[in-house]
Design an enzyme around this catalytic site. Structure first.
Site, PDB file in Angstrom:
ATOM      1  N   ALA A 197       0.840  -1.199   0.000  1.00 25.86           N
ATOM      2  CA  ALA A 197       0.000   0.000   0.000  1.00 25.86           C
ATOM      3  C   ALA A 197       0.868   1.239   0.000  1.00 25.86           C
ATOM      4  O   ALA A 197       1.997   1.217   0.497  1.00 25.86           O
ATOM      5  CB  ALA A 197      -0.903   0.001   1.234  1.00 25.86           C
ATOM      6  N   CYS A 203       5.372   4.090   2.104  1.00 27.19           N
ATOM      7  CA  CYS A 203       4.827   2.819   1.634  1.00 27.19           C
ATOM      8  C   CYS A 203       4.749   1.785   2.735  1.00 27.19           C
ATOM      9  O   CYS A 203       5.505   1.828   3.694  1.00 27.19           O
ATOM     10  CB  CYS A 203       5.749   2.226   0.583  1.00 27.19           C
ATOM     11  SG  CYS A 203       5.808   3.212  -0.876  1.00 27.19           S
ATOM     12  N   LYS A 217       6.357  -0.390   7.435  1.00 27.19           N
ATOM     13  CA  LYS A 217       5.915   0.892   6.910  1.00 27.19           C
ATOM     14  C   LYS A 217       7.151   1.767   6.840  1.00 27.19           C
ATOM     15  O   LYS A 217       7.842   1.952   7.843  1.00 27.19           O
ATOM     16  CB  LYS A 217       4.883   1.472   7.881  1.00 27.19           C
ATOM     17  CG  LYS A 217       4.158   2.674   7.397  1.00 27.19           C
ATOM     18  CD  LYS A 217       2.907   2.794   8.247  1.00 27.19           C
ATOM     19  CE  LYS A 217       2.320   4.160   8.273  1.00 27.19           C
ATOM     20  NZ  LYS A 217       1.266   4.271   9.286  1.00 27.19           N
ATOM     21  N   ASP A 320      -7.774   9.617  12.620  1.00 27.70           N
ATOM     22  CA  ASP A 320      -7.856   9.357  11.183  1.00 27.70           C
ATOM     23  C   ASP A 320      -8.570   8.025  10.984  1.00 27.70           C
ATOM     24  O   ASP A 320      -8.122   7.162  10.224  1.00 27.70           O
ATOM     25  CB  ASP A 320      -6.464   9.338  10.545  1.00 27.70           C
ATOM     26  CG  ASP A 320      -6.527   9.419   9.022  1.00 27.70           C
ATOM     27  OD1 ASP A 320      -7.600   9.793   8.503  1.00 27.70           O
ATOM     28  OD2 ASP A 320      -5.529   9.102   8.364  1.00 27.70           O
TER      29      ASP A 320
END
Ligand code: NAG
Ligand code: NAG
Length: 513
Positions: A197, A203, A217, A320
């Protein structure tokens, strides 16, 4: 005399044989596990490796060596890795590593292992044999275009390798404050496999850490703030929960300009809730499981547990929350991820950076869109609750419990505002017109869905103070789920009541003696 074409054929033939060797591959390796967070039951034995076509398979071993005393760490399968090509024996070549690592090609080649530093070990390389000078001039002309192409590929490959070494060591040494469940944890070889992703901050890779898959990540150095924030949130006491993503390690890699910041967590093959809903519909029991576990995770995140003796935990707002930041385990249990914007609320400590308008526009609560929030803990938790309402709506929209066809997945407000709503569009619809995603009539005919829709309305209420808490939503979903889990349950219950009544020794009229 020589025939240039024969030479050409020979040289390229050798080269191609070298390349095609990995086409069909089966491999068995000696398996050993020092039992660190593993689902495997076997401590030692064999591992049958699974690979993809045209990929090579290797075995590896890793161990510790304290002045001659060897302690085995792990053994097993290792995926396609240039460093292991054509090695028949498992030889660790690093000069003086903390954990020794070797890989090799061949069944059970990792049974025995040795250490032979690079300086002494003969390097293994796949390269066509250098042609003699007279042949060279012929080859230069016939192969010039090909060579240029090769050169380009090699340079490209080299640059790529410079950027992303195929494996490295997870090193926690830098930050003394980092707790580690095992002293070995920071020392396991890590292999990056593929990009899964691309997010706001760099990324997410799927990677191999010993014989497990993990997610890595990678943040560019400019996003240090968010790496640091996410790491600190993960390291907050009490963050271990089955519905929150599990943290493994955080580290800095590379030097200065090339520096990257890594965050290593558990990996979930199914990916995000958004991706799952795009490709799948959900049954009623699946809906209950997904949304129930998602709310449990959020409720736990929000919870303030200051007096828990072992593990006091502050309240944390996600800031978020959206379906892209909810991951699914294999059994469809939800796991909340991405704490790059999260804030902790500890008594006496300012919650840090609490900019008003952050998060993903589409999921912003009316008060955030208006820029009118106060910086109190509960205000932040209520913003998450608004987003939770939207995510629950997304799950319902793909539920097969209704009569009739299920529509394609669409993110909230796409119906009203299309794919890229601006801040002004959202302000108009969400704040001024007070619109929310629509409930279909058929949803309301299903008893469970209807109750869930009611709950969702209480999550995304315009009045933030009227919104439900995550704990309350969790409880409601559990109730609805229990009530509908089996329509037969009601009749089963009646049967059991009748039977137990029948079994009671109630003296019947006239039968007493
Ligand atoms: C464990 O070992 C046994 C034999 O010792 C084997 O049959 C079995 O498949 C192994 N299980 C796993 C998960 O590797
Ligand atoms: C372990 O360390 C000793 C020296 O301390 C060295 O001679 C030996 O080769 C090492 N063995 C392995 C398997 O790493």
């Amino acid at each position: 005399m020589y025939d240039p074409w024969l030479t050409f054929a020979l040289v390229w033939g050798t080269f191609c044989v070298g390349l095609s060797q990995g086409e069909v591959e089966t491999r068995e390796c000696v398996f050993y596990n020092d039992n660190w967070r593993t689902e495997r039951t076997n401590q030692s034995g064999l591992e049958r490796c699974e690979g993809e076509k045209d990929k090579r398979l290797h075995c590896y071993a890793s161990w510790l060596n304290s002045s001659g005393t060897i302690r085995l760490v792990k053994k097993g399968c290792w995926l396609d890795d240039f460093n292991c090509y054509d090695r028949q024996e498992c030889v660790a070549t690093e000069e003086n590593p903390q954990v020794f690592f070797c890989c090799c090609e061949g069944n059970y080649c990792n049974e025995k292992f040795t250490h032979l530093p690079e300086a002494l070990a003969p390097a293994v390389k796949i390269r066509p044999p250098p042609p003699s000078p007279s042949v060279l001039s012929v080859l230069v002309y016939s192969l010039l275009p090909l060579c240029l192409l090769c050169l380009l590929l090699l340079v490209g490959g080299w640059l790529y390798r410079q950027r992303k070494p195929p494996y490295g060591h997870v090193d926690l040494g830098e930050d003394p404050g980092l707790p580690s469940t095992s002293p070995l944890e920071g020392l396991k070889p890590l292999q990056l496999l593929e990009i899964k992703a691309r997010g706001r901050f760099g990324c997410v890779w799927k990677a191999q850490l010993m014989s497990e898959h993990v997610a890595v990540k990678i943040f560019p150095i400019q996003d240090k703030q968010s790496w640091q924030n996410e790491r600190d949130i993960f390291l907050t006491p009490g963050m271990r929960h089955e519905n929150l993503l599990h943290f493994i390690a955080a580290e800095k890699r590379g030097t200065n300009l090339q520096m990257e910041l890594w965050l290593i967590t558990e990996f979930h093959e199914r990916g995000s809730l958004t991706d799952y809903l795009k490709g799948n519909v959900v049954s009623w029991p699946e809906l209950c499981l997904m949304s129930g576990s998602m709310c449990r995770g959020l409720a736990y995140l929000h919870e303030d547990l200051p007096y828990r003796p072992e593990d006091p935990k502050p309240a944390i707002a996600h800031r978020d929350f959206k379906s892209r930041n909810v991951l699914l385990k294999t059994d469809l249990t939800a796991v909340i991820a991405d704490f790059g914007l999260a804030v902790r609320f500890e008594p006496g400590i300012p919650p840090g950076d609490t900019h008003g308008q952050v998060g993903t526009r589409r999921y912003m609560a009316p008060e955030v869109l208006e820029g009118a929030i106060n910086f109190q803990r509960d205000a932040f938790l209520r913003i998450d609750m608004y987003a939770l309402g939207l995510v629950l709506w997304e799950v319902i929209s793909r539920c097969t419990a209704v009569d009739g066809p299920v529509e394609e997945y669409a993110p909230p407000f796409e119906e009203q505002l299309g794919q890229h709503p601006s801040l002004e569009d959202l302000q108009d619809v969400v704040v001024h017109k007070k619109m929310r995603p629509l409930f279909r009539d058929c949803w309301l005919k299903h008893q469970g869905l209807a109750q869930l829709c009611e709950t969702i309305e209480e999550c995304w209420d315009h009045d933030a103070e009227a919104r439900l808490s995550a704990g309350c939503v969790e409880e409601r979903i559990a109730q609805v789920s229990r009530a509908t889990s089996n329509n037969t349950t009601t009749s089963d219950y009646l049967v059991s009541v009748v039977t137990s009544v029948a079994n009671l020794d109630i003296p019947l009229k006239g039968s007493s003696t």
